[in-house]
Design a protein around this motif. Structure first.
Motif, PDB file in Angstrom:
ATOM      1  N   LYS A 138       0.837  -1.371  -0.040  1.00  0.00           N
ATOM      2  CA  LYS A 138      -0.030  -0.038   0.312  1.00  0.00           C
ATOM      3  C   LYS A 138       0.750   1.145  -0.019  1.00  0.00           C
ATOM      4  CE  LYS A 138      -4.217  -2.004   2.338  1.00  0.00           C
ATOM      5  NZ  LYS A 138      -5.009  -1.733   3.535  1.00  0.00           N
ATOM      6  N   SER A 139       2.060   1.165   0.886  1.00  0.00           N
ATOM      7  CA  SER A 139       3.004   2.339   0.738  1.00  0.00           C
ATOM      8  C   SER A 139       3.575   2.652  -0.681  1.00  0.00           C
ATOM      9  CB  SER A 139       3.952   2.065   1.931  1.00  0.00           C
ATOM     10  OG  SER A 139       4.917   3.283   1.870  1.00  0.00           O
ATOM     11  N   LEU A 140       3.973   1.402  -0.993  1.00  0.00           N
ATOM     12  CA  LEU A 140       4.573   1.529  -2.474  1.00  0.00           C
ATOM     13  C   LEU A 140       3.373   2.254  -3.589  1.00  0.00           C
ATOM     14  CD1 LEU A 140       6.592   0.726  -4.728  1.00  0.00           C
ATOM     15  CD2 LEU A 140       5.367  -1.484  -4.778  1.00  0.00           C
ATOM     16  N   HIS A 141       2.202   1.713  -3.459  1.00  0.00           N
ATOM     17  CA  HIS A 141       1.045   2.224  -4.246  1.00  0.00           C
ATOM     18  C   HIS A 141       1.116   3.764  -4.057  1.00  0.00           C
ATOM     19  CE1 HIS A 141      -3.235   3.266  -4.848  1.00  0.00           C
ATOM     20  NE2 HIS A 141      -3.078   2.677  -5.748  1.00  0.00           N
ATOM     21  N   ARG A 142       0.974   4.210  -2.854  1.00  0.00           N
ATOM     22  CA  ARG A 142       0.812   5.443  -2.708  1.00  0.00           C
ATOM     23  C   ARG A 142       1.842   6.386  -3.431  1.00  0.00           C
ATOM     24  NH1 ARG A 142      -1.089   3.874   2.516  1.00  0.00           N
ATOM     25  NH2 ARG A 142       0.844   3.908   3.324  1.00  0.00           N
ATOM     26  N   ARG A 143       3.022   5.729  -3.287  1.00  0.00           N
ATOM     27  CA  ARG A 143       4.346   6.572  -3.994  1.00  0.00           C
ATOM     28  C   ARG A 143       4.181   6.603  -5.417  1.00  0.00           C
ATOM     29  NH1 ARG A 143       9.107   3.089  -1.634  1.00  0.00           N
ATOM     30  NH2 ARG A 143      10.330   4.459  -2.667  1.00  0.00           N
ATOM     31  N   ILE A 144       3.705   5.445  -5.926  1.00  0.00           N
ATOM     32  CA  ILE A 144       3.509   5.298  -7.477  1.00  0.00           C
ATOM     33  C   ILE A 144       2.425   6.168  -7.728  1.00  0.00           C
ATOM     34  CG2 ILE A 144       3.180   3.889  -9.355  1.00  0.00           C
ATOM     35  CD1 ILE A 144       4.485   1.621  -8.087  1.00  0.00           C
ATOM     36  N   TYR A 145       1.502   6.351  -7.124  1.00  0.00           N
ATOM     37  CA  TYR A 145       0.346   6.965  -7.426  1.00  0.00           C
ATOM     38  C   TYR A 145       0.577   8.403  -7.399  1.00  0.00           C
ATOM     39  CZ  TYR A 145      -4.295   9.231  -6.523  1.00  0.00           C
ATOM     40  OH  TYR A 145      -5.416  10.222  -6.944  1.00  0.00           O
ATOM     41  N   LEU A 163      -5.763   6.828 -11.565  1.00  0.00           N
ATOM     42  CA  LEU A 163      -4.451   6.711 -11.292  1.00  0.00           C
ATOM     43  C   LEU A 163      -4.320   5.526 -10.229  1.00  0.00           C
ATOM     44  CD1 LEU A 163      -3.155  10.445 -10.824  1.00  0.00           C
ATOM     45  CD2 LEU A 163      -3.069   8.633 -13.042  1.00  0.00           C
ATOM     46  N   ASP A 164      -5.327   5.456  -9.571  1.00  0.00           N
ATOM     47  CA  ASP A 164      -5.246   4.389  -8.630  1.00  0.00           C
ATOM     48  C   ASP A 164      -5.240   2.994  -9.134  1.00  0.00           C
ATOM     49  OD1 ASP A 164      -6.232   3.371  -5.454  1.00  0.00           O
ATOM     50  OD2 ASP A 164      -7.507   2.200  -6.880  1.00  0.00           O
ATOM     51  N   THR A 165      -6.078   2.808 -10.175  1.00  0.00           N
ATOM     52  CA  THR A 165      -5.939   1.639 -11.054  1.00  0.00           C
ATOM     53  C   THR A 165      -4.493   1.430 -11.650  1.00  0.00           C
ATOM     54  OG1 THR A 165      -8.455   1.317 -11.390  1.00  0.00           O
ATOM     55  CG2 THR A 165      -7.105   0.226 -12.837  1.00  0.00           C
ATOM     56  N   VAL A 166      -4.173   2.381 -12.243  1.00  0.00           N
ATOM     57  CA  VAL A 166      -2.809   2.501 -12.961  1.00  0.00           C
ATOM     58  C   VAL A 166      -1.777   2.020 -12.191  1.00  0.00           C
ATOM     59  CG1 VAL A 166      -1.262   3.832 -14.406  1.00  0.00           C
ATOM     60  CG2 VAL A 166      -3.742   3.754 -14.821  1.00  0.00           C
ATOM     61  N   ALA A 167      -1.948   2.539 -10.772  1.00  0.00           N
ATOM     62  CA  ALA A 167      -0.634   2.100  -9.973  1.00  0.00           C
ATOM     63  C   ALA A 167      -0.665   0.765  -9.594  1.00  0.00           C
ATOM     64  CB  ALA A 167      -0.817   2.958  -8.628  1.00  0.00           C
ATOM     65  N   TRP A 168      -1.740   0.179  -9.088  1.00  0.00           N
ATOM     66  CA  TRP A 168      -1.847  -1.084  -8.731  1.00  0.00           C
ATOM     67  C   TRP A 168      -1.323  -2.018 -10.265  1.00  0.00           C
ATOM     68  CZ3 TRP A 168      -1.326  -2.718  -4.311  1.00  0.00           C
ATOM     69  CH2 TRP A 168      -1.809  -2.101  -3.093  1.00  0.00           C
ATOM     70  N   THR A 169      -2.036  -1.655 -11.376  1.00  0.00           N
ATOM     71  CA  THR A 169      -1.609  -2.418 -12.621  1.00  0.00           C
ATOM     72  C   THR A 169      -0.150  -2.469 -12.546  1.00  0.00           C
ATOM     73  OG1 THR A 169      -3.631  -1.794 -13.684  1.00  0.00           O
ATOM     74  CG2 THR A 169      -1.827  -2.710 -15.113  1.00  0.00           C
ATOM     75  N   ILE A 170       0.501  -1.556 -12.527  1.00  0.00           N
ATOM     76  CA  ILE A 170       2.055  -1.405 -12.726  1.00  0.00           C
ATOM     77  C   ILE A 170       2.638  -2.202 -11.665  1.00  0.00           C
ATOM     78  CG2 ILE A 170       4.184   0.041 -12.348  1.00  0.00           C
ATOM     79  CD1 ILE A 170       2.426   2.357 -13.521  1.00  0.00           C
ATOM     80  N   ILE A 171       2.186  -2.153 -10.314  1.00  0.00           N
ATOM     81  CA  ILE A 171       2.784  -3.127  -9.176  1.00  0.00           C
ATOM     82  C   ILE A 171       2.566  -4.624  -9.760  1.00  0.00           C
ATOM     83  CG2 ILE A 171       2.616  -3.928  -6.861  1.00  0.00           C
ATOM     84  CD1 ILE A 171       1.865  -1.004  -6.312  1.00  0.00           C
ATOM     85  N   LEU A 172       1.622  -5.113 -10.082  1.00  0.00           N
ATOM     86  CA  LEU A 172       1.166  -6.466 -10.584  1.00  0.00           C
ATOM     87  C   LEU A 172       1.910  -6.923 -11.509  1.00  0.00           C
ATOM     88  CD1 LEU A 172      -2.857  -6.327  -9.921  1.00  0.00           C
ATOM     89  CD2 LEU A 172      -1.217  -7.631  -8.596  1.00  0.00           C
ATOM     90  N   MET A 173       2.048  -6.057 -12.585  1.00  0.00           N
ATOM     91  CA  MET A 173       2.847  -6.338 -13.954  1.00  0.00           C
ATOM     92  C   MET A 173       4.396  -6.557 -13.437  1.00  0.00           C
ATOM     93  SD  MET A 173       1.540  -3.759 -16.990  1.00  0.00           S
ATOM     94  CE  MET A 173       3.030  -4.325 -17.983  1.00  0.00           C
ATOM     95  N   VAL A 174       4.760  -5.810 -12.558  1.00  0.00           N
ATOM     96  CA  VAL A 174       6.132  -5.922 -12.115  1.00  0.00           C
ATOM     97  C   VAL A 174       6.357  -7.109 -11.219  1.00  0.00           C
ATOM     98  CG1 VAL A 174       8.174  -4.965 -10.902  1.00  0.00           C
ATOM     99  CG2 VAL A 174       6.784  -3.354 -12.357  1.00  0.00           C
ATOM    100  N   GLU A 175       5.640  -7.103 -10.247  1.00  0.00           N
ATOM    101  CA  GLU A 175       5.522  -8.499  -9.376  1.00  0.00           C
ATOM    102  C   GLU A 175       5.413  -9.970 -10.226  1.00  0.00           C
ATOM    103  OE1 GLU A 175       4.053  -6.703  -5.059  1.00  0.00           O
ATOM    104  OE2 GLU A 175       2.600  -7.834  -6.346  1.00  0.00           O
ATOM    105  N   ASN A 176       4.625  -9.864 -11.245  1.00  0.00           N
ATOM    106  CA  ASN A 176       4.353 -11.073 -11.748  1.00  0.00           C
ATOM    107  C   ASN A 176       5.377 -11.227 -13.141  1.00  0.00           C
ATOM    108  OD1 ASN A 176       1.914 -12.474 -10.393  1.00  0.00           O
ATOM    109  ND2 ASN A 176       1.324 -10.280 -10.739  1.00  0.00           N
TER     110      ASN A 176
END
Length: 219
Positions: A138-145, A163-176
């Motif tokens: 969540k902290s990472l998401h806030r920083r990207i957002y 932007l909320d959706t885009v930030a989570w999408t980026i995290i999921l793409m990188v993590e996976n």
């Protein structure tokens, strides 16, 4: 919910070594635990195994750690920042190139540490640790957002982006991305991943300007 400090999970260590030799033993136990958790899995690794691998008595293990969970949490606490995907700088004059470099460094660091491979086994059985990891994401998401918000305020992103959706999408793409490479049998193409993410964030006219800047940088 306020951000929590993951150190509360570790608890008080039985002993904090002050002498160099004692510090070296503790570090050896940490490295031993890291290696065995990766090789054998968390459940199959015992405190005795860790001590033996480090070349010390089992009693020495309990001098520094109450159990193997505390040792693992100490490892995670030290590496938590490196376990999280990088935060892009969308205001950089060449964000695509910068992001590709960040992704490569992140995955190389992740593989070198290796401890992330233990988490899928442990998280379903450890609600407290799961919550700490969730708070870190969540902290990472806030920083990207926040970075995306700054870029949007400058008129660099798509105007209708959530932007909320885009930030989570980026995290999921990188993590996976490592799993994607594993399933496809191909190596990670950091330039391509960065290109997809930047296309998600920037409209064509902005990307065109960025490519012009990139070409000018190469002259």
């Amino acid at each position: 919910m306020a951000e929590r400090d993951e150190r509360h999970l570790v608890g008080a260590f039985p002993s904090i070594p002050k002498q160099i030799r004692a510090q070296q033993k503790r570090l050896a136990l940490l490295e031993s635990g890291r290696s065995l958790f990766i090789e054998k899995g968390y459940e199959q690794t015992t405190a005795k195994d860790i001590a033996s691998y480090a070349g010390v008595a089992t009693g020495t293990f309990y001098r520094y750690f109450s159990d193997k969970r505390q040792l693992l949490l100490a490892l995670l606490e030290d590496k938590m920042e490196k376990l999280m995907p990088p935060v892009p700088n969308w205001m950089h004059r060449n964000p695509e190139q910068l992001l590709a470099s960040l992704l490569e460094n992140y995955n190389n660091s992740l593989e070198a540490i290796g401890i992330h491979r233990v988490l899928p086994e442990l998280l379903p059985k450890d609600p407290e640790l799961s919550e700490v990891m969730l708070e870190a994401r969540k902290s990472l998401h806030r920083r990207i957002y926040n970075g995306l918000k700054s870029a949007k305020d400058e008129g660099l992103t798509w105007g209708d982006l959530d932007l909320d959706t885009v930030a989570w999408t980026i995290i999921l793409m990188v993590e996976n991305s490592p799993e994607k490479a594993k399933q496809s049998g191909s190596t990670l193409e950091y330039d391509e991943m960065a290109k997809v993410i930047c296309r998600l964030v920037f409209p064509p006219q902005i990307m065109e300007k960025l490519y012009i800047s990139k070409s000018e940088d190469k002259r």
